[in-house]
Write a protein that holds these residues in place. Structure first.
Motif, PDB file in Angstrom:
ATOM      1  N   ALA A 219      19.101  -5.546 -20.122  1.00 21.27           N
ATOM      2  CA  ALA A 219      17.761  -5.020 -19.908  1.00 21.27           C
ATOM      3  C   ALA A 219      17.232  -4.373 -21.170  1.00 21.27           C
ATOM      4  N   GLY A 220      18.141  -3.736 -21.886  1.00 21.05           N
ATOM      5  CA  GLY A 220      17.749  -3.028 -23.118  1.00 21.05           C
ATOM      6  C   GLY A 220      17.153  -4.026 -24.101  1.00 21.05           C
ATOM      7  N   LEU A 221      17.818  -5.164 -24.254  1.00 15.16           N
ATOM      8  CA  LEU A 221      17.358  -6.154 -25.229  1.00 15.16           C
ATOM      9  C   LEU A 221      16.084  -6.836 -24.729  1.00 15.16           C
ATOM     10  N   TYR A 234      19.052  -0.457 -29.308  1.00 12.93           N
ATOM     11  CA  TYR A 234      19.106  -0.513 -27.860  1.00 12.93           C
ATOM     12  C   TYR A 234      20.540  -0.355 -27.418  1.00 12.93           C
ATOM     13  N   LEU A 235      20.708  -0.110 -26.127  1.00 10.29           N
ATOM     14  CA  LEU A 235      22.030   0.097 -25.581  1.00 10.29           C
ATOM     15  C   LEU A 235      22.376  -1.057 -24.668  1.00 10.29           C
ATOM     16  N   ARG A 236      23.600  -1.488 -24.770  1.00 11.19           N
ATOM     17  CA  ARG A 236      23.985  -2.528 -23.839  1.00 11.19           C
ATOM     18  C   ARG A 236      25.364  -2.194 -23.292  1.00 11.19           C
ATOM     19  N   PRO A 237      25.579  -2.552 -22.039  1.00  5.30           N
ATOM     20  CA  PRO A 237      26.846  -2.201 -21.416  1.00  5.30           C
ATOM     21  C   PRO A 237      27.975  -2.929 -22.108  1.00  5.30           C
ATOM     22  N   ASP A 242      33.957   1.008 -19.969  1.00  9.16           N
ATOM     23  CA  ASP A 242      32.788   1.607 -19.314  1.00  9.16           C
ATOM     24  C   ASP A 242      31.888   2.237 -20.339  1.00  9.16           C
ATOM     25  N   GLY A 243      30.635   2.274 -20.020  1.00 12.77           N
ATOM     26  CA  GLY A 243      29.679   2.945 -20.892  1.00 12.77           C
ATOM     27  C   GLY A 243      28.876   1.973 -21.696  1.00 12.77           C
ATOM     28  N   LEU A 244      28.000   2.528 -22.494  1.00 12.71           N
ATOM     29  CA  LEU A 244      27.049   1.726 -23.269  1.00 12.71           C
ATOM     30  C   LEU A 244      27.414   1.760 -24.724  1.00 12.71           C
TER      31      LEU A 244
END
Ligand code: C2E
Ligand code: CA
Ligand code: CA
Length: 885
Positions: A219-221, A234-237, A242-244
């Motif tokens: 979604a970030g991208l 941006y952050l991606r899983p 776990d985590g971004l």
């Protein structure tokens, strides 16, 4: 530390700058990659698009009969030039494969429905134009492909379907630089619906093409895709944990194929890049820090050591200061430094605690103000002398030594000062000095002087003191040419008085006489007692002329004589005392203290010899006699040392006329004057230590004679009597010297008699008795000489360790004159016998005397009737016995 802060600031700025540079570089790099990828994609796709159009047009010309076979033939021929094309197929509008350049296993193979692959195709059929389909795993070729499609129309414009190629998903859009693609960098082609067309490389996290191509991007991208060209975060899983994870994404320029080109890079890489760019500055920083640290540590160490050094030095200084002040405080002396300026004024520079104490200077008085105070304390009578000495010392640069009186808090102090010049300073010379408070010493010395200079019996000055004063008077006479007087005063017949009243009364008589003499000389001078009954009066200044001096002397003589008109009032008695006076003058020509005292003595002797109770002035004529007397004294001295004396022996005989012993009597055989009597020289010898030398010589010679006689059958039993003088008896070494003589000569102690007189025991009876007892233990015996002339205290007589009593010759001489004398002799003999003593009569000159003494029971006889004292060779062993004549 400003340097460290500066370094930190520089480091931070560097870090920021590097960060900016890194991100900038990174953006430019990503932009470049994006551009490169865009060109690749556009060129590849446009080639394929044109190729497919050509094929499509070609296929459209094939007649309906044999269409599939011919189309397949055409397709097979067409693809050999396109490397990245895996296969080409003709697909009908329903997605069914009509022909292909590869084998289609299944009859009527149709596009799969999953993942909207068929859906997409049908969409295109509705709106026919070049299409980039979603990548999918193409079964007939057994690989992942990107479908690129071009619609095909026949000549009548009827949609026949499409020509589609299976484009190689991995190589198709590969960049020429693909091998150089920086680590952590991915390139993606994202469709407008959010699905990926291409991703390179497929990293570890997304290693499965199934996952990559069948799901929309994060979604970030997706949110970034609509944004303008540029770099975004941006952050991606993260699929692995776990985590971004934070990413940078460069969104490329829009292109005609609606594929957004995204260059991806993890932020970690950027940070790593930044960090690696930071290595140098960090190393520099570390280096600086290390350098600084070492510099700081060194500096600290230097500071520490210098602080330690300073501390040690301060301690040492303090120690030495404390030690110095302790030492100076302990010293009986005060220590000081004075700056004597070239201009003149003096100033103390240092005063030790003790120095301040000496002058009672307050502790808070500045040292610079002390000089005025101290100088103000100098005794006015001593000030000029001090100034004079100090000026001389300063002028000659010589040490100064001075003793003076100071008034310190109203008290007179005696202070000794020693100082010497030291270093030359800017404005003067520094003198170092010590000062000692000698007040107590001077006081003690004065007291001691008074004690040693005072005669204990009369409290008048003694001989020592008189000598000192006469000495000063002579010096004064030499300086001021004045005339002084010395009066020698002798108490007449004092010996008689002493013997008759005893020592205590005798001393009291001396005291009273001294008092009268001191009163007589009064303020003109002093009276001193210099010998037993001899006094000297001194008038240091009796005027400037002889005449005036004689007048004063006459007045003093008159005073003395009138003072003795009254009898002395003793405790139990009265005594009419007379004095003999000799007067001499002292002047500038007087040579010595002895000279003037001898002159006065000589005059006094002459007064005595002229009948006593007289005053005689010394004159030139008397000088000869004085010189004669002095000459005799000198000669005797020489004679004693030269052993010019002889011992003669007078026999003591018993009633039978047999010699039982002898008395040794000294003779001086003078080379010019002939034989001189002991009556004349023993008194002179007694005035000095000569008597001791003489006494020892007599004792030794007599003992030697005893030893000599041991060879003779008759004489070997003779006793030897020796006279000793009072000085000899009082000598501490008397006993040991007698012992020594007996031992060294080998004489039999039991044959030695020592003759003493009663007057010798006066005042020191106990000591004398002690010495006699010691000698008695050796066998030595004692005779009491001249018995009857002194004061004969009977109690005393009992205690004396004597063996013989010698009746004084005066009784013997007078015995035939009257009855009384006879009775005295009788009682003396009886007394002697009662005390178990041998009684000897002296001075027996006649037969009558001899007989009478014999009758009275006298034991032994001695006198000219038998023999005078003679040389040993002239001695007989027996004389006419008394009764036989
Ligand atoms: P002295 O101890 O009483 O000795 C006796 C003195 O009387 C002697 O005199 C002796 O010569 C003298 N004499 C003896 N018989 C007669 C006599 O019949 N008639 C008269 N008129 N005189 C007689 P000398 O030798 O002149 O000695 C005088 C004194 O000198 C002695 O008196 C003695 O006190 C002292 N003296 C003599 N020799 C020594 C000596 O070696 N040491 C000391 N300390 N004194 C000595
Ligand atoms: Ca004698
Ligand atoms: Ca005698």
């Amino acid at each position: 530390m400003s340097v460290s802060w500066l370094i930190v600031a520089v480091f931070i700025i560097t870090a920021i700058a590097l960060w900016l540079r890194t991100t900038n570089q990174h953006e430019r790099e990503l932009a470049h990659l994006s551009e490169l990828q865009a060109q690749t994609v556009i060129s590849q796709l446009s080639i394929i698009e044109r190729f497919l159009k050509t094929i499509g047009e070609d296929v459209a010309t094939i007649p309906d009969e044999n269409f599939v076979e011919m189309a397949a033939e055409r397709l097979r021929k067409s693809t050999q030039y396109h490397l990245n094309v895996e296969g080409i197929a003709l697909i009908d509008p329903h997605g069914r494969f009509l022909a292909a350049d590869f084998d289609i296993d299944q009859e009527n193979y149709t596009l799969p429905e999953e993942n909207r692959i068929l859906g997409d195709y049908l969409d295109m059929m509705n709106e026919p134009r070049f299409q980039i389909g979603r990548p999918y795993f193409f079964d007939p070729l057994q690989r992942w492909v990107i479908p690129l499609r071009q619609p095909v129309f026949n000549a009548r414009g009827q949609l026949l379907g499409s020509v589609s190629v299976a484009y190689r998903i991995d190589d198709g859009f590969a960049l020429a630089t693909r091998d150089d693609l920086p680590a952590d960098t991915q390139i993606a082609l994202v469709r407008s619906d959010g699905y990926l067309t291409y991703l390179y490389p497929i990293d570890d996290e997304f290693n499965d093409p199934q996952t990559v191509y069948t799901q929309p991007v994060s979604a970030g991208l997706r949110a970034l895709l609509s944004l303008p060209t540029g770099l975004y975060s941006y952050l991606r899983p993260s699929p692995s944990h776990d985590g971004l994870m934070s990413y940078s994404a460069y969104i490329g320029k829009p292109n005609p194929y609606a594929q957004t080109i995204v260059v991806l890079r993890s932020k970690r890489a950027v940070v790593q890049a930044w960090l690696s760019s930071m290595i140098l500055p960090t190393s520099l920083l570390l280096f600086c820090v290390v350098v600084l640290f070492y510099a700081y540590r060194n500096a600290q160490r230097i500071i520490d050591t210098s602080e330690q050094e300073i501390e040690t030095r301060q301690k040492a200084l303090m120690n030495s200061l404390t030690r110095y002040s302790q030492l100076t405080a302990m010293m009986p002396a005060g220590v000081y430094q004075v700056l004597i300026t070239f201009a003149g004024p003096r100033q103390f520079v240092f005063l030790s605690e003790r120095a301040r104490g000496i002058f009672a200077l307050p502790a808070n008085l500045p040292v610079t103000q002390a000089m005025e105070k101290v100088v103000g304390m100098i005794h006015p009578e001593d000030l000029n002398r001090f100034i004079e000495l100090e000026e001389k010392a300063v002028a000659n640069s010589q040490p100064l030594q001075w003793e003076g009186r100071f008034f310190v808090e109203g008290e007179e102090k005696c202070i000794v000062i020693h100082s010497r010049p030291g270093s030359t300073e800017e404005n003067g010379i520094l003198w170092h000095g010590v000062m000692v408070d000698v007040t107590e010493q001077r006081r003690a010395t004065r007291q001691l002087d008074e004690l040693t200079n005072l005669d204990t019996v009369t409290s008048l000055p003694n001989r020592t003191f008189l000598h000192q004063r006469v000495y000063e008077a002579i010096n004064e006479a030499r300086r001021s040419h004045c005339v002084g007087l010395v009066l020698s005063v002798d108490l007449d017949n004092f010996k008689l008085l002493n013997d008759s009243v005893g020592q205590i009364e005798g001393d009291y008589a001396l005291y009273l006489a001294g008092e009268r003499l001191a009163h007589a000389v009064d303020e003109h001078g002093i009276a001193a007692r210099i010998l037993a009954d001899e006094f000297v009066l001194l008038v240091a200044n009796a005027g400037t002329t002889e005449k005036g001096a004689f007048e004063l002397a006459n007045r003093i003589v008159e005073h003395i004589q009138s003072a003795f008109v009254e009898p002395l009032q003793l405790h139990h008695d009265q005594y009419q005392m007379t004095v003999s006076i000799g007067v001499a003058t002292l002047s500038a020509v007087t040579q010595s203290v002895e000279q003037v005292l001898q002159q006065a003595d000589q005059a006094m002797y002459e007064a005595k010899s002229q009948g006593r109770n007289l005053a005689i002035f010394f004159d030139a004529e008397m000088e000869q006699r004085l010189q004669a007397r002095l000459e005799l004294q000198r000669e005797l001295h020489r004679a004693i040392l030269a052993e010019e004396l002889e011992l003669h022996y007078q026999p003591k005989v018993n009633i039978k006329g047999e010699v039982v012993g002898v008395e040794a009597l000294t003779r001086w055989v003078h080379p010019i004057r002939g034989m001189i009597s002991p009556v004349d020289f023993i008194a002179i010898a007694e005035q000095s230590a000569d008597i001791l030398i003489l006494g020892r010589w007599v004792l030794r010679s007599a003992c030697q004679q005893l030893v000599e006689w041991q060879k003779d059958p008759v004489r070997k039993s003779w006793t030897m009597a020796v006279n000793v003088s009072v000085k000899q008896l009082r000598e501490a070494s008397f006993v040991t010297s007698v012992k020594e003589i007996l031992e060294s000569t080998g004489a039999p102690a039991s044959q030695l008699f020592i003759e003493i007189t009663e007057s010798m025991l006066l005042g020191q009876a106990e000591t004398a008795i002690g010495k006699m007892s010691q000698l008695k233990q050796l066998g030595v015996r004692f005779a009491l000489d001249d018995f009857g002339t002194g004061y004969s205290n009977l109690n005393y007589l009992y205690r004396l360790p004597i063996d013989q009593l010698k009746i004084d010759q005066s009784f013997v001489m007078n015995m035939d004159k009257n009855q009384t004398q006879q009775q005295i002799i009788t009682s003396i003999i009886a007394l002697g016998h009662a005390l178990k003593l041998q009684v000897v009569a002296e001075g027996v000159e006649t037969l009558a005397q001899s007989q009478a003494l014999h009758d009275h029971g006298c034991d032994l006889f001695q006198g000219f009737y038998f023999s005078p004292a003679v040389r040993p060779s002239a001695l007989r062993t027996s004389y006419n016995p008394a009764g036989e004549i």
